[in-house]
Design a protein around this motif. Structure first.
Motif, short mmCIF file in Angstrom:
data_model
loop_
_atom_site.label_atom_id
_atom_site.label_comp_id
_atom_site.label_asym_id
_atom_site.label_seq_id
_atom_site.Cartn_x
_atom_site.Cartn_y
_atom_site.Cartn_z
N PHE A 278 0.27 -0.81 -0.05
CA PHE A 278 -0.05 -0.15 0.17
C PHE A 278 1.36 1.36 0.05
CE2 PHE A 278 -1.47 3.64 3.02
CZ PHE A 278 -3.24 3.54 2.08
N LEU A 279 1.78 1.44 0.68
CA LEU A 279 3.52 1.89 0.60
C LEU A 279 3.51 2.36 -0.20
CD1 LEU A 279 3.88 2.13 4.33
CD2 LEU A 279 2.53 3.89 3.73
N GLU A 280 4.25 1.86 -0.87
CA GLU A 280 4.60 1.36 -2.45
C GLU A 280 3.77 1.57 -3.22
OE1 GLU A 280 6.28 -2.53 -2.87
OE2 GLU A 280 8.44 -2.68 -0.93
N LEU A 281 2.54 1.92 -3.27
CA LEU A 281 1.65 1.72 -4.68
C LEU A 281 1.13 3.36 -4.34
CD1 LEU A 281 -0.19 0.95 -6.83
CD2 LEU A 281 -2.36 0.84 -5.38
N ASN A 282 1.36 3.62 -3.10
CA ASN A 282 0.97 5.33 -3.01
C ASN A 282 2.03 6.19 -3.42
OD1 ASN A 282 -1.75 6.08 -1.96
ND2 ASN A 282 -1.49 4.80 -1.42
N ARG A 283 3.12 5.80 -3.04
CA ARG A 283 4.99 6.35 -3.70
C ARG A 283 4.73 6.59 -4.76
NH1 ARG A 283 7.10 4.41 0.64
NH2 ARG A 283 7.83 2.17 0.20
N GLU A 284 4.57 5.61 -5.59
CA GLU A 284 4.97 4.78 -6.88
C GLU A 284 3.97 5.72 -8.04
OE1 GLU A 284 5.45 1.04 -7.47
OE2 GLU A 284 7.68 1.35 -6.12
N ARG A 285 2.15 5.86 -7.91
CA ARG A 285 1.97 6.28 -7.95
C ARG A 285 2.13 7.77 -9.49
NH1 ARG A 285 -4.40 4.72 -6.03
NH2 ARG A 285 -5.12 5.37 -7.76
N PRO A 286 1.38 7.03 -10.73
CA PRO A 286 1.57 8.65 -10.87
C PRO A 286 0.15 10.03 -10.81
CG PRO A 286 0.37 6.71 -12.50
CD PRO A 286 0.91 6.44 -11.00
N ILE A 287 0.40 10.55 -11.34
CA ILE A 287 -1.09 11.56 -11.15
C ILE A 287 -2.34 10.76 -11.74
CG2 ILE A 287 -1.74 14.34 -12.00
CD1 ILE A 287 1.13 14.89 -12.39
N ASP A 288 -3.28 11.51 -10.70
CA ASP A 288 -4.42 10.25 -11.41
C ASP A 288 -5.16 10.98 -11.95
OD1 ASP A 288 -6.23 8.56 -11.45
OD2 ASP A 288 -6.90 8.33 -8.73
N TRP A 289 -6.37 10.52 -13.00
CA TRP A 289 -7.53 11.67 -13.22
C TRP A 289 -7.75 12.31 -12.21
CZ3 TRP A 289 -8.52 5.97 -16.12
CH2 TRP A 289 -8.05 6.54 -17.41
N GLY A 290 -7.91 13.59 -13.45
CA GLY A 290 -9.30 14.48 -12.77
C GLY A 290 -8.95 15.61 -11.29
N THR A 291 -7.53 15.67 -10.98
CA THR A 291 -7.28 15.41 -9.83
C THR A 291 -6.10 17.22 -10.38
OG1 THR A 291 -5.03 15.36 -10.15
CG2 THR A 291 -6.15 13.53 -8.61
N SER A 292 -6.92 18.10 -8.96
CA SER A 292 -5.15 20.02 -9.55
C SER A 292 -4.26 19.32 -10.52
CB SER A 292 -5.67 19.52 -8.94
OG SER A 292 -4.51 19.54 -7.54
N TRP A 293 -3.16 18.39 -10.50
CA TRP A 293 -1.83 18.80 -11.05
C TRP A 293 -2.28 17.51 -12.60
CZ3 TRP A 293 0.88 19.97 -8.05
CH2 TRP A 293 1.10 20.31 -6.47
N TYR A 294 -3.45 16.84 -12.43
CA TYR A 294 -3.79 16.34 -13.79
C TYR A 294 -4.70 17.87 -14.84
CZ TYR A 294 -6.11 13.81 -17.84
OH TYR A 294 -6.94 13.19 -18.63
N VAL A 295 -5.44 18.36 -14.04
CA VAL A 295 -5.78 20.51 -15.07
C VAL A 295 -4.50 20.99 -15.38
CG1 VAL A 295 -7.01 21.85 -14.65
CG2 VAL A 295 -7.97 19.67 -13.30
N GLY A 296 -3.54 20.38 -14.37
CA GLY A 296 -2.38 21.56 -14.47
C GLY A 296 -1.70 21.32 -15.21
#
Length: 505
Positions: A278-296
């Motif tokens: 769980f911890l590794e997945l959260n560290r490695e996950r890319p920008i997800d759909w719909g987030t403020s980072w995705y919009v940026g």
């Protein structure tokens, strides 16, 4: 002449009288109940009381949610039916992806991408279904697993609503916002979030009843199901500091830590690699759909701001996830510090639900991951923090708009685009904007407590427990004077309070 009766003894708040949006809608059926209208006596024995009506409405919403997900229950997801029918659910997909259909024990036989209480929950329902499928091969294991989860998650949703009703006995119709929410309709069984929601709401109820030990245990278990219930400890710390109620805070925090350790340590010791997934997945996950980072990142691609060659800053961050993680954590921490400052400098001590909503909301706003069901985290908190129908309905419409655009985006990811990318970004932006507006409205009511409708019904904080009606620490006024924060007029505070209860006996 008799003393004025307490709002709790008299009659509950009626939205058609206290909420401008509902009052406006009521004009279509003749307007609010008149001053001389004959009202049903709530003290008489009658079955359909307001809480029972609201619980029944939630059961209806959950039944419709089950129907909405029914096209996906057999697991035969041909021709992207899970997207064209808007019925995708992680519950069914992960029954196979996590090896539960093969009888694999979570963490021992297969690493699970969720915290341990959620993993335990999956195994507790999935392994018996697998055993039943071994005995009766003709049954559809996936369908049985989904329906077992839908039943338990629905029961947890009803229990959560019952706790909201218990926290708002004088304002039962606030809970109808939760019961009738289209957010519940489309996301109730997308994932196992109602497990953490129930634990968090039960924890808030225990705190309100002045059981800090029980509250901490429940919040710790909630944090071991999904991380966010542990965030509620932050508001408890700031409010406890302002009200000189730190011993109760430390009791709750110690209990939360113990509960979290008790359920995590055995798995972490025996199956460390699986536990850390769980911890590794959260560290490695890319920008997800719909987030403020995705919009940026989308804006970067359109405007090409020229940072790092042809890349804009958001595109650069999407290629450097560790840096993005640190920035996301830093922004969330800064926002939480701002919320803490607001809590300490506000003219009246904020209510617990107000701060809890703000903390969870800013976490989502700055997070790189915002799965479709995370919206459920905010729903009970906004009902307790600011039960105004109009703004919540506007936010709900934005969330449903995002929900439909998200499924169109999923369809387009596998082939021909269904909607323009800009349409999806617009839907994502509207969701972020409406959550931001809700935050702004809650902040305004913290700074101007006379606008807080809950405080028009209750003297202080019905969720506060030991914080309720507690005096501020002496240093609070000194801090506000040093920072030249002008106090609100005394009349504003008096207006927001309900009449004192009539003495009994």
């Amino acid at each position: 002449m008799s003393a004025p009766s307490s709002p709790e003894i008299d009659r509950p708040d009626l939205p058609a009288e206290s909420d401008g949006f509902i009052r406006g809608l009521s004009q279509a059926i003749g307007g609010p109940l008149g001053e001389h209208a004959v009202r049903p006596d709530a003290r008489r024995d009658r079955f359909w009381t307001a809480p029972r009506i609201i619980l029944a409405l939630l059961c209806l919403t959950l039944a419709l949610s089950w129907v909405q997900k029914s096209p996906c229950q057999d697991g035969d997801w041909q021709k992207n039916v899970q997207y064209t029918r808007f019925c995708y659910t992680d519950v069914l997909a992960l029954y196979y992806a996590e090896g539960l259909n093969e009888g694999k024990v979570p963490y021992r036989d297969h690493p699970v991408e969720y915290p341990v209480v959620t993993g335990y929950f999956m195994g507790a329902l999935g392994l018996p279904v697998h055993a039943l499928g071994q005995k009766y091969p003709e049954i559809n294991q996936g369908k049985w697993f989904y329906n077992a989860n839908a039943l338990v998650l629905s029961a947890l949703a009803v229990a959560s609503l019952a706790m909201i009703l218990a926290l708002r006995r004088r304002r039962p119709w606030d809970a109808a916002i939760f019961a009738l929410s289209p957010i519940v309709l489309v996301t109730a069984t997308v994932n196992w979030d109602f497990l953490a929601i129930a634990l968090a709401v039960f924890g808030l109820y225990a705190w309100a009843r002045r059981w800090p030990l029980v509250a901490g245990l429940l919040l710790g278990l909630g944090g071991a199901a999904k991380l966010w219930p542990l965030f509620i400890l932050g508001p408890l710390f700031v409010l406890g500091l302002r009200a000189k109620r730190m011993p109760q805070f430390w009791t709750a925090t110690a209990a939360a830590v113990v509960a979290w350790l008790v359920v995590n340590v055995p798995v972490a010791v025996l199956y460390r690699d699986s536990w850390s997934r769980f911890l590794e997945l959260n560290r490695e996950r890319p920008i997800d759909w719909g987030t403020s980072w995705y919009v940026g990142r989308y804006v970067d691609s359109k405007w090409n701001t020229g940072v790092a060659g042809d890349q804009g800053p958001f595109q650069w961050l999407s290629d450097h996830i560790p840096v993005l993680n640190n920035i996301s954590y830093a922004l969330t921490a800064l926002a939480c510090l701002g919320i803490a400052a607001l809590a300490l400098l506000a003219p009246r001590r904020p209510r617990l639900a107000q701060l809890a909503f703000l903390v969870v909301a800013v976490f989502l706003i700055f997070s790189k991951v915002w799965s479709q069901q995370y919206v459920l985290w905010l729903l009970p908190l906004i009902v307790l923090a600011r039960p105004r129908w109009g703004a919540i309905l506007a936010w709900s419409v934005a969330e449903i708009g995002y929900f439909t655009a998200f499924y169109a985006e999923l369809l387009g990811a596998g082939g021909k685009p269904v909607i323009p990318e800009g349409t999806f970004v617009l839907a994502s932006s509207l969701r972020l904007i409406t959550v931001g507006i809700l935050c702004g409205l809650v902040i305004r009511e913290i700074w101007r407590p006379e606008l807080d409708v809950v405080r028009r019904t209750y003297r202080d904080d019905p969720d506060g427990g030991v914080l309720d009606e507690a005096p501020d620490a002496g240093w609070v006024d000194g801090l506000r004077r040093r920072l030249r924060v002008a106090p609100r007029p005394a009349t504003a505070e008096v207006v927001s309070e309900a009449p004192p209860p009539t003495p009994v006996g």
